[in-house]
Design an enzyme around this catalytic site. Structure first.
Site: not given
Ligand SMILES: Cc1ncc(COP(=O)(O)O)c(C=O)c1O
Length: 372
Positions: A35, A136, A261, A309
């Site tokens: 992702k 969550r 800066y 930047m």
């Molecule tokens: C539901 C879920 N599974 C697995 C992962 C993978 O986690 P990691 O990057 O800590 O291995 C994430 C990452 O945020 C997640 O939200």
């Protein structure tokens, strides 16, 4: 000459890290979490590299956060099954889920209702998400048996149904909370005869008791070590992204002269300061403090002055060969062999590797590398 900043992506290191996850969880199947554009590494390119592994060594599934990410992968030619870790965001997405051959998490009552009123031509694998303590997403454990019963009696979902949950503290080596979450999930799995998918990267690396039927490693695939303290296994991870640039100017400063800066850094001795083409407009964290490590010509030195930047400044007083055009590595592997871990840089920015890696902006060209 083009601006020298690039993110070099070592696809062989990605495959190596994935192989390590498989080796550690050798009784489970390991999906690859890609992702957020594969944590900033490029989702299609990363997925293609993993998909090109030999049969039996490639991921049996990939995971993303949402339908749009899955669609981009399919458009990029990726055919591996893809799990939507948060499922659908609206009911209309179900027809796309089916058309694209996706699998999905289900974490809310409205999603269950949507699934049960949908009649896919072929079954959709569903991962029922349990809130075992992260608080969550997911169903509270006491509601799970009833939800499971509704799904398992629906022929379109019955065959590939499993339980999933996410750990809040798998990175901490001694966590009673982790044990509590694991126990909760084990009890549910036993009661329902359900397969389990629990382990993120830290649990894949260090918690074999939590491996279950699937593991879900993410950040470890990119070479970042999520453990509180490195283990023998996590030391075998290889960095995938190298954020590489060059010196574009050098200054000699007298004692007490400020840099950048607000003049945050002042020369404590007669100093040479190198200006590097990389700034927060590229995603390098502006919270980096003076002293944040940097590799110049493969040698460790430090950030000196606030990040701008488009530029940042480093102390090269003790690296006399440093000059315009000299390689600077903000994290990753230098051409000179030295490695600077993104985890170490993150500590100096009061953050985690995840934000640094996903934060590299589109202005930085990604350059994909395969070893010969
Ligand atoms: C539901 C879920 N599974 C697995 C992962 C993978 O986690 P990691 O990057 O800590 O291995 C994430 C990452 O945020 C997640 O939200």
């Amino acid at each position: 000459m083009a601006r020298p900043l690039v993110a070099d992506i070592d696809l062989d290191a990605l495959c190596h890290n994935y192989a390590l996850a498989r080796e550690l969880a050798n009784r489970s199947r390991a999906l690859a979490v890609i992702k957020a554009d594969a944590y900033g590494h490029g989702a299609v390119e990363s997925a293609s590299a993993l998909e090109s592994l030999p049969e039996g060594q490639r991921p049996p599934a990939l995971a993303v956060a949402c339908l749009e990410e899955a669609e981009a992968l399919r458009k990029g030619g990726i055919e591996t099954p893809i799990v939507l870790l948060e499922g659908i965001f609206e009911t209309q997405e179900l027809s796309r889920v089916e058309a694209l051959g996706l699998w999905m998490a289900v974490h809310s009552e409205w999603q269950v209702e949507a699934l049960l009123s949908y009649r896919p031509a072929r079954p959709i694998p569903v991962w029922l998400k349990v809130d075992s303590g992260m608080h969550r997403l997911g169903f509270p454990p006491e509601q799970v048996p009833a939800v499971w019963a509704r799904l398992v009696t629906a022929p379109q979902y019955a065959t590939d149904l499993q339980l999933m949950s996410h750990f809040a503290t798998a990175d901490a080596l001694d966590s009673a909370y982790f044990d509590r979450q694991l126990e909760c999930m084990r009890a549910l799995a036993e009661r329902l005869g359900a397969p389990l998918c629990l382990a993120n990267s830290p649990a894949t690396l260090a918690r074999p008791q939590a491996h279950g039927s699937w593991v879900r490693p993410g950040v470890m695939l990119y070479g970042s070590d999520p453990l509180e303290r490195p283990s023998a296994a996590s030391r075998r991870l290889e960095p995938v992204m190298t954020l590489r640039s060059e010196i574009i100017a050098v200054r000699d400063l007298a004692v007490g002269e400020p840099v950048g800066y607000a003049g945050r850094w002042r020369a404590p001795r007669p100093s040479r300061i190198a200006v590097v083409a990389c700034g927060y407009g590229d995603g390098y964290d502006r919270h980096a403090v003076d002293g944040t490590p940097v590799l110049v010509a493969g040698k460790r030195t430090v950030l000196a002055g606030k990040v701008s930047m488009d530029m940042l400044t480093v102390d090269v007083t003790d690296i006399p060969e440093a000059d315009i055009g000299t390689e600077v590595v903000l994290w990753g592997r230098s051409r000179y062999g030295a490695v600077l871990s993104v985890d170490e840089v993150a500590r100096y920015c009061d953050t985690i590797s995840y934000t640094l890696l996903t934060g590299i902006l589109p202005r930085v060209p990604r350059r994909y590398r395969r070893r010969a």
